[in-house]
Design a protein around this motif. Structure first.
Motif, mmCIF file in Angstrom:
data_model
loop_
_atom_site.group_PDB
_atom_site.id
_atom_site.type_symbol
_atom_site.label_atom_id
_atom_site.label_comp_id
_atom_site.label_asym_id
_atom_site.label_seq_id
_atom_site.Cartn_x
_atom_site.Cartn_y
_atom_site.Cartn_z
ATOM 1 N N MET A 1 47.321 15.709 4.547
ATOM 2 C CA MET A 1 46.146 15.731 5.227
ATOM 3 C C MET A 1 46.448 14.992 6.520
ATOM 4 O O MET A 1 45.975 15.449 7.655
ATOM 5 C CB MET A 1 45.334 14.993 4.745
ATOM 6 C CG MET A 1 44.312 15.792 3.432
ATOM 7 S SD MET A 1 42.979 15.225 2.928
ATOM 8 C CE MET A 1 43.682 13.979 2.042
ATOM 9 N N LEU A 137 34.342 5.351 8.064
ATOM 10 C CA LEU A 137 34.348 6.959 7.685
ATOM 11 C C LEU A 137 35.779 6.948 7.636
ATOM 12 O O LEU A 137 36.722 6.922 8.127
ATOM 13 C CB LEU A 137 33.811 7.432 8.871
ATOM 14 C CG LEU A 137 33.592 8.994 8.709
ATOM 15 C CD1 LEU A 137 32.472 9.051 7.615
ATOM 16 C CD2 LEU A 137 33.337 9.883 9.801
ATOM 17 N N GLN A 138 35.993 7.792 6.179
ATOM 18 C CA GLN A 138 37.461 7.984 5.622
ATOM 19 C C GLN A 138 37.627 9.641 6.291
ATOM 20 O O GLN A 138 36.857 10.396 5.741
ATOM 21 C CB GLN A 138 37.712 7.892 4.473
ATOM 22 C CG GLN A 138 37.623 6.493 3.971
ATOM 23 C CD GLN A 138 38.319 6.145 2.762
ATOM 24 O OE1 GLN A 138 39.467 6.607 2.468
ATOM 25 N NE2 GLN A 138 37.617 5.505 1.854
ATOM 26 N N ASP A 140 39.056 13.336 7.395
ATOM 27 C CA ASP A 140 40.008 14.180 6.599
ATOM 28 C C ASP A 140 41.567 14.136 7.080
ATOM 29 O O ASP A 140 42.470 14.628 6.422
ATOM 30 C CB ASP A 140 39.521 15.661 6.612
ATOM 31 C CG ASP A 140 38.517 15.929 5.779
ATOM 32 O OD1 ASP A 140 38.266 14.966 4.830
ATOM 33 O OD2 ASP A 140 37.761 17.040 5.670
#
Lengths: 444, 444
Positions: A1, A137-138, A140
């Motif tokens: 990713m 916030l992780q 993508d």
């Protein structure tokens, strides 16, 4: 990713307490890129004092021998065997049991002294003060965005929440609506004071002021030990509470009168000590994470460590040691992950490798760390003569149980733990499956 | 834990879409106290249209026969067998397969029509509009505090997040730093339009405009069905995307030109339909929760339902049905919990009973609900001739797979599900153990 698969791992450490600083030192020593974010404007003093258990001291050496050297510089060697000694403070002032710790063992001092000494090993460009985390916030692409209360943003491949018992990272990881995101009152509170040694000696006798003593009794105990080169006696009174703690703050103003009432039925030595207390003193509620444990410490590229993961009462003197062990295991798996990002033997991308490292950390640490809050609560029951199996009168059983609790903490094989961590990471990263987002506790 | 153990359960429903309204109707019918909080100032129209699968219709009857009656009033009975019919729209415009649904089955309409009809059964004092949830706190007395964006507070014993695909309750429950708190792009987008029936009939021929047809093809499909009493043809073009969706909004302006390009290689019927599109039309990105599923739907006294729990693409026409099933199971277990709070046969307190009810809901619904996002993605692969086992040419296998997917949705035994839910609640509540905070997926 990850779109940024070829560069080294960058770690964001949230919180510059013992755990965060030790993790930073471990990464510094191992050449892993990191930034430490601390809410305060400097490595300030929080918490009265801190002691380092034998496992903590051994772990410091493995983090970096220089870290241990600085620790030894801050503390004063006596060259003598140290003990935990328990006294029946309620009835007769007689010694119940004594537990040897080791030569020069369990040395302590002010938290800030250690942090300041250690921070000399951290390049100042790698520390950002006055940064209070607001959200994570992780994304993508594998990066984690950090947003701070001042509106500024930062980014990392890995975020470790070392932000203590009121951890914001824990809330963001477990959910704000999750009862496990907040510590609970353990129904114990403390009074703490520093007494002039001369007067303390008049009350206790000289022998009782030279080293650490714990005065046990029904629903309360007291701890005394010399500080400031023997000029002062540090005293701590720990009391079982029957009421809830209704304040948002964990401290509240207290009075000597309250302590007098609470210890009115105790032996004259303790009553004499109480009389030496100042008129006004702080009351400190002991909160912990026993009631609602975290189901896992890792969530993708974010993990919790130290008190943020498993805050416990101070009664076993284990908080620093467990935070240091967490930091050492994290430094170990993150170094291994950094090497794997370079070598790419597993065929996985950077994001997967990062997640695998934190999954390995969770596997290695979870059971031991989760044991601590309950064991700490048990120790207070023991000291307060309310232990289910030991009760109040069996000194042999008392020592047996105390020995078990303390030695479970102290005897951890640090070298073995580090070896296991490296193997566990290899094990996870060479599994071909997509790693789970959560720790191994979730069966999905 | 609850200090308020003798009063009936009060439920806060966050979100007044299909799931939230059905849950409200189920609680209304069963005499369980509730408040429905909706962000919008009224039951407004969101989403183009909505269809009710056979399982949805059966569930409506069990929620409350009046709810089903109102549903029938909004829709128009044809008394005819309904079908899903697939056409090879890419090459030859010939029918591939046809799946009977049932007489008068899969009727639909505008979402707002149903909500407005149903809301007549909900006393207005039980609905609070313009209330957008900001945070939730599960207190130690068992109550959950709801805080809204306007600063107002409310309180309930149970909170059900029915707040859709961008659920705030999901973020608060799973953690803002959890990738599972946010839906992801399924790599499909749609164009939708209403075409004048006369012109559509010229292009497709009358037979193809009287009922629902799906035109399948490589990497795209189109759906057409008559609406507004046959005055308009609703057309939907679903396209496989190779790019990420970079916008925060799930809709974006599109043009007829884009659709012309995308379907340039298709049969003349479809190209003719595309030519009827307006110059400018909305592009709608299909997001879902397939990539990062929730590990559980219940967390103590809070639970997720409908899209907030398991948002899926619209391709199986199943969203409303699954939300209604969720609402029905919740109404069932919350009624049982309310009775148990009164009867107190388990010896548990109100908080434990509430948690047990939501644990039972999770157990009954989780596997079926979690199946949906993946099954929906599979259906698009099927319609886009990319299904691993079916491919593009085997019409028998195509129908077999479509039959399996749709009938897994339609054939759910609603009466059995309700019975199972009641039994599961009894099972959990009469276990003497402290219930877990989380769903059964967490092994701790």
């Amino acid at each position: 990713m990850s779109t940024d698969t070829n560069t080294a791992i960058h770690v964001a450490i949230v919180g510059g307490g013992i755990t965060g600083v030790i993790l930073a030192l471990g990464l510094e020593k191992r050449g892993v890129s990191y930034t430490l974010f601390e809410r305060a404007p400097a490595f300030t003093e929080i918490g009265a004092g801190i002691g380092f258990s034998p496992n903590a001291e051994r772990a410091l050496k493995v983090v970096d021998p220089k870290v241990h050297e600085l620790y030894k510089k801050v503390t004063t060697s006596t060259g003598e065997e140290e003990f935990f000694t328990w006294v029946n403070g309620n009835e007769n002032n007689e010694i119940i049991a004594s537990l040897p710790i080791g030569v020069d063992a369990f040395q302590g001092g002010r938290r800030s002294e250690f942090l300041e000494a250690w921070s000399t090993l951290i390049p100042s460009a790698k520390v950002k003060f006055s940064k209070e985390i607001e959200s994570l916030l992780q994304k993508d692409d594998g990066k984690v965005t950090l947003k701070f209360k001042d509106g500024s943003l930062d980014e990392a491949d890995i975020v470790i929440g070392c932000d203590g018992i009121r951890s914001r990272v824990r809330q963001l990881t477990l959910g704000e609506a999750n009862p496990a995101s907040y510590p609970r009152y353990s129904k114990k509170f403390c009074f703490r004071a520093l007494l002039p040694m001369g007067k303390a000696r008049e009350v206790l006798g000289e022998a009782r002021t030279l080293s650490r003593f714990m005065y046990t009794g029904l629903d309360a105990h007291a701890i005394t030990y010399p500080v400031a080169g023997g000029a002062l006696l540090n005293v701590l009174f720990v009391v079982t509470d029957v009421n809830p703690w209704l304040l948002e703050r964990h401290t509240a103003p207290g009075t000597r009168g309250e302590v007098v009432d609470l210890f009115s039925g105790w032996h004259s030595s303790i009553r004499g000590l109480v009389d030496l207390l100042p008129e006004k003193l702080d009351k400190w509620a002991i909160f912990d994470m026993y009631d609602y444990p975290a189901p896992y410490y890792n969530l993708g590229s974010v993990a919790l460590a130290g008190d943020a993961a498993h805050a416990s009462g101070p009664h076993l003197g284990s908080g620093a040691g467990f935070g240091i062990e967490d930091g050492l295991v994290l430094a170990t798996v993150l170094k291994a992950a950094d090497e794997e990002v370079e070598a790419r033997q597993s065929g996985k991308n950077k994001t997967q490798i990062c997640r695998d490292a934190l999954a390995a950390y969770n596997t290695v640490r979870y059971d031991r760390d989760q044991w601590l809050p309950g064991a700490t609560r048990e120790s207070v029951e023991l000291f307060h003569w309310r232990h289910k199996e030991v009760g109040s009168k069996d000194h042999e059983k008392f020592l047996e149980r105390a020995h078990h609790l303390f030695h479970t903490i102290w005897d951890n094989d640090i070298d073995e733990m580090v070896k296991t961590a490296a193997l566990e990471f290899k094990d996870v990263v060479f599994k071909q499956s997509q790693p789970s987002l959560y720790g191994s506790r979730i069966s999905q």
